[in-house]
Design a protein around this motif. Structure first.
Motif, mmCIF file in Angstrom:
data_model
loop_
_atom_site.group_PDB
_atom_site.id
_atom_site.type_symbol
_atom_site.label_atom_id
_atom_site.label_comp_id
_atom_site.label_asym_id
_atom_site.label_seq_id
_atom_site.Cartn_x
_atom_site.Cartn_y
_atom_site.Cartn_z
ATOM 1 N N LYS A 9 11.973 3.615 -10.763
ATOM 2 C CA LYS A 9 10.806 3.488 -11.637
ATOM 3 C C LYS A 9 10.320 2.034 -11.683
ATOM 4 O O LYS A 9 10.257 1.398 -12.749
ATOM 5 N N PRO A 10 9.970 1.486 -10.523
ATOM 6 C CA PRO A 10 9.598 0.062 -10.475
ATOM 7 C C PRO A 10 8.280 -0.223 -11.188
ATOM 8 O O PRO A 10 7.425 0.655 -11.350
ATOM 9 N N ASP A 11 8.139 -1.467 -11.620
ATOM 10 C CA ASP A 11 6.892 -1.938 -12.221
ATOM 11 C C ASP A 11 5.988 -2.583 -11.170
ATOM 12 O O ASP A 11 4.792 -2.762 -11.406
ATOM 13 N N LEU A 12 6.589 -2.965 -10.029
ATOM 14 C CA LEU A 12 5.824 -3.629 -8.966
ATOM 15 C C LEU A 12 6.549 -3.460 -7.635
ATOM 16 O O LEU A 12 7.771 -3.560 -7.569
ATOM 17 N N ILE A 13 5.772 -3.208 -6.580
ATOM 18 C CA ILE A 13 6.299 -3.118 -5.213
ATOM 19 C C ILE A 13 5.559 -4.142 -4.363
ATOM 20 O O ILE A 13 4.325 -4.208 -4.386
ATOM 21 N N LEU A 14 6.292 -4.960 -3.602
ATOM 22 C CA LEU A 14 5.696 -5.977 -2.732
ATOM 23 C C LEU A 14 5.941 -5.596 -1.279
ATOM 24 O O LEU A 14 7.085 -5.405 -0.864
ATOM 25 N N ILE A 15 4.862 -5.496 -0.506
ATOM 26 C CA ILE A 15 4.974 -5.089 0.897
ATOM 27 C C ILE A 15 4.211 -6.047 1.794
ATOM 28 O O ILE A 15 3.451 -6.898 1.324
ATOM 29 N N SER A 16 4.389 -5.877 3.116
ATOM 30 C CA SER A 16 3.596 -6.624 4.096
ATOM 31 C C SER A 16 3.300 -5.710 5.285
ATOM 32 O O SER A 16 3.334 -4.478 5.163
ATOM 33 N N GLY A 17 3.037 -6.301 6.444
ATOM 34 C CA GLY A 17 2.536 -5.550 7.587
ATOM 35 C C GLY A 17 3.363 -4.358 8.020
ATOM 36 O O GLY A 17 2.816 -3.312 8.388
ATOM 37 N N ARG A 18 4.680 -4.495 7.995
ATOM 38 C CA ARG A 18 5.529 -3.416 8.488
ATOM 39 C C ARG A 18 5.468 -2.171 7.604
ATOM 40 O O ARG A 18 5.871 -1.098 8.008
ATOM 41 N N GLN A 19 4.978 -2.313 6.372
ATOM 42 C CA GLN A 19 4.923 -1.165 5.455
ATOM 43 C C GLN A 19 3.480 -0.748 5.115
ATOM 44 O O GLN A 19 3.280 0.106 4.249
ATOM 45 N N GLN A 20 2.498 -1.313 5.783
ATOM 46 C CA GLN A 20 1.123 -1.059 5.349
ATOM 47 C C GLN A 20 0.715 0.411 5.461
ATOM 48 O O GLN A 20 -0.084 0.904 4.648
ATOM 49 N N THR A 21 1.277 1.143 6.424
ATOM 50 C CA THR A 21 0.925 2.564 6.519
ATOM 51 C C THR A 21 1.510 3.367 5.353
ATOM 52 O O THR A 21 1.046 4.468 5.060
ATOM 53 N N ALA A 22 2.536 2.819 4.693
ATOM 54 C CA ALA A 22 3.166 3.501 3.556
ATOM 55 C C ALA A 22 2.478 3.169 2.234
ATOM 56 O O ALA A 22 2.840 3.713 1.189
ATOM 57 N N TYR A 23 1.474 2.301 2.272
ATOM 58 C CA TYR A 23 0.812 1.846 1.048
ATOM 59 C C TYR A 23 0.306 2.982 0.159
ATOM 60 O O TYR A 23 0.554 2.966 -1.065
ATOM 61 N N PRO A 24 -0.380 3.994 0.707
ATOM 62 C CA PRO A 24 -0.874 5.064 -0.171
ATOM 63 C C PRO A 24 0.240 5.772 -0.946
ATOM 64 O O PRO A 24 0.098 6.033 -2.145
ATOM 65 N N GLU A 25 1.356 6.056 -0.259
ATOM 66 C CA GLU A 25 2.459 6.752 -0.927
ATOM 67 C C GLU A 25 3.167 5.858 -1.939
ATOM 68 O O GLU A 25 3.513 6.288 -3.039
ATOM 69 N N LEU A 26 3.384 4.606 -1.561
ATOM 70 C CA LEU A 26 4.055 3.671 -2.470
ATOM 71 C C LEU A 26 3.202 3.431 -3.716
ATOM 72 O O LEU A 26 3.736 3.295 -4.823
ATOM 73 N N SER A 27 1.892 3.406 -3.538
ATOM 74 C CA SER A 27 0.996 3.163 -4.674
ATOM 75 C C SER A 27 1.054 4.280 -5.702
ATOM 76 O O SER A 27 0.695 4.076 -6.870
ATOM 77 N N LYS A 28 1.481 5.460 -5.284
ATOM 78 C CA LYS A 28 1.634 6.566 -6.224
ATOM 79 C C LYS A 28 2.853 6.365 -7.121
ATOM 80 O O LYS A 28 2.935 6.931 -8.215
ATOM 81 N N LEU A 29 3.804 5.549 -6.647
ATOM 82 C CA LEU A 29 5.047 5.339 -7.388
ATOM 83 C C LEU A 29 4.987 4.140 -8.331
ATOM 84 O O LEU A 29 5.659 4.125 -9.363
ATOM 85 N N ALA A 30 4.194 3.136 -7.955
ATOM 86 C CA ALA A 30 4.100 1.919 -8.777
ATOM 87 C C ALA A 30 2.978 1.040 -8.231
ATOM 88 O O ALA A 30 2.557 1.209 -7.082
ATOM 89 N N PRO A 31 2.476 0.083 -9.024
ATOM 90 C CA PRO A 31 1.501 -0.880 -8.498
ATOM 91 C C PRO A 31 2.077 -1.553 -7.256
ATOM 92 O O PRO A 31 3.197 -2.067 -7.289
ATOM 93 N N THR A 32 1.331 -1.524 -6.161
ATOM 94 C CA THR A 32 1.827 -2.038 -4.886
ATOM 95 C C THR A 32 0.893 -3.127 -4.366
ATOM 96 O O THR A 32 -0.310 -2.907 -4.235
ATOM 97 N N LEU A 33 1.465 -4.286 -4.075
ATOM 98 C CA LEU A 33 0.688 -5.431 -3.598
ATOM 99 C C LEU A 33 1.045 -5.755 -2.151
ATOM 100 O O LEU A 33 2.227 -5.818 -1.793
ATOM 101 N N TYR A 34 0.019 -6.006 -1.358
ATOM 102 C CA TYR A 34 0.221 -6.469 0.022
ATOM 103 C C TYR A 34 0.300 -7.996 -0.003
ATOM 104 O O TYR A 34 -0.629 -8.669 -0.457
ATOM 105 N N VAL A 35 1.411 -8.544 0.490
ATOM 106 C CA VAL A 35 1.596 -9.999 0.462
ATOM 107 C C VAL A 35 1.845 -10.551 1.861
ATOM 108 O O VAL A 35 2.441 -11.613 2.029
ATOM 109 N N GLY A 36 1.383 -9.830 2.881
ATOM 110 C CA GLY A 36 1.507 -10.332 4.246
ATOM 111 C C GLY A 36 0.552 -11.490 4.474
ATOM 112 O O GLY A 36 -0.490 -11.605 3.820
ATOM 113 N N VAL A 37 0.896 -12.356 5.426
ATOM 114 C CA VAL A 37 0.062 -13.522 5.733
ATOM 115 C C VAL A 37 -0.948 -13.159 6.821
ATOM 116 O O VAL A 37 -0.620 -12.471 7.789
#
Length: 328
Positions: A126-154
């Motif tokens: 039950k996270p409050d925040l998920i931090l992802i980058s390029g290797r997980q970008q295709t999972a963004y829609p699903e992760l966003s359903k679980l918690a606020p998800t931020l892309y922090v790739g450069v």
């Protein structure tokens, strides 16, 4: 009786009004008025100012300040939070860089691999925040359903701007703005020192990735373009293909370009491959005829920073430091 009651109400009202006028906008000793508090004596969490909104490469995300349960896929973000003293609840424990080995401890939940998030485990946290980058970008829609998800790739095409924006964003979220600014100032100074040295030297360089016996080149605008784009070291070839996997090259190519400096990143070592190390692969008879070999300017960069993380307060500083040390 009614007149008495009316006078009493008016008297109380005047007293409250006078009291309010005497304290409006100030607290003890003339300071700011204290924030509204909850029953426990801590600032109330109902304010809109407790929520931040960030636009990023994959969308727009609302995040509450100082989230308690944070899970991190991006190792650059992880080293940043570690540097800032922010605790995390879960990480992708496979292929953790050695400098972040403490996060293999059982106190941190294993949230899957860099390419395959464990959605069930993440949901249970039950996270409050998920931090992802390029290797997980295709999972963004699903992760966003679980918690606020931020892309922090450069963004490699504008490394400095995107790196600083990510760091300032994390500083805002966790109330660490001044600490982030101090670290960024140190990095700016290190960049300037290397840039001045590079400009004065007139030397050029080639950046290659060694991977299971094969080699590929990276130039300006690439994932390792920091060496050219930020630190100002002249590329031996300006038109190297910009792609995730680099431009496939041969050792004859390197011999023909004959760079002053050869920067080498060993992907095999980073991911635990079984092939011989990059040094044995690279320093063959063709390479021994180059200026880089003759002058002792083949620089082996730590793949923990360059391949696995990068883009964090720790990794970015270490990357710049490695180039500074190797660039004579």
């Amino acid at each position: 009786m009614k007149k008495w009651l009316l006078f009493a109400v008016l008297a109380i009202g005047l007293t409250v009004f006078a009291s309010a006028c005497g304290t409006s906008g100030t607290g003890p000793a003339g300071g700011a008025a204290p924030a509204a508090t909850s029953g426990g004596g801590t600032p109330a969490a109902a304010n809109a100012s407790d929520e931040l909104v960030f636009k990023h490469q994959l969308g727009e995300t609302k995040v509450k300040k100082n989230p308690k349960k944070v899970i991190v896929f991006d190792f650059g973000a992880l080293d940043t939070l570690d540097k800032l003293g922010v605790e995390v609840a879960g990480v992708a424990q496979s292929n953790l860089p050695p400098y972040l080995a403490k996060y293999k401890d059982a106190k941190y939940q294993n949230i899957g691999t860099l390419q395959e998030p464990n959605y069930e485990k993440i949901s249970s946290i039950k996270p409050d925040l998920i931090l992802i980058s390029g290797r997980q970008q295709t999972a963004y829609p699903e992760l966003s359903k679980l918690a606020p998800t931020l892309y922090v790739g450069v963004d490699n095409s504008k490394f400095v701007d995107s790196f600083k924006a990510n760091m300032k964003m994390l500083g805002q979220i966790f109330g660490k703005e001044s600490a982030v600014d101090a670290e960024l100032a140190k990095i700016d100074q290190a960049v300037k020192e290397v840039g001045d040295k590079a400009k004065a030297s007139g030397k050029n360089a080639l950046v290659i990735l060694a991977n299971e016996g094969a080699i590929s080149a990276y130039g300006p605008g690439s994932r390792f373009g920091l060496i050219h784009d930020v630190l100002g070291i002249t590329p031996v070839e300006k038109n190297i293909e910009v792609s995730t996997h680099g431009q496939s090259i041969s050792f004859e190519y390197i011999a023909q370009k004959n760079p002053d400096y050869l920067f080498v990143i060993d992907r095999t070592a980073a991911v635990g491959g079984e092939k011989a190390g990059a040094k044995a692969l690279v320093e063959n008879e063709l390479i021994k005829k180059t200026k880089a070999f003759t002058n002792g300017t083949i620089v082996y960069l730590d793949p923990s920073y360059w391949y696995l993380s990068g883009g964090g307060l720790v990794s970015a500083a270490e990357m710049i430091g490695e180039v500074a040390k190797g660039f004579k």
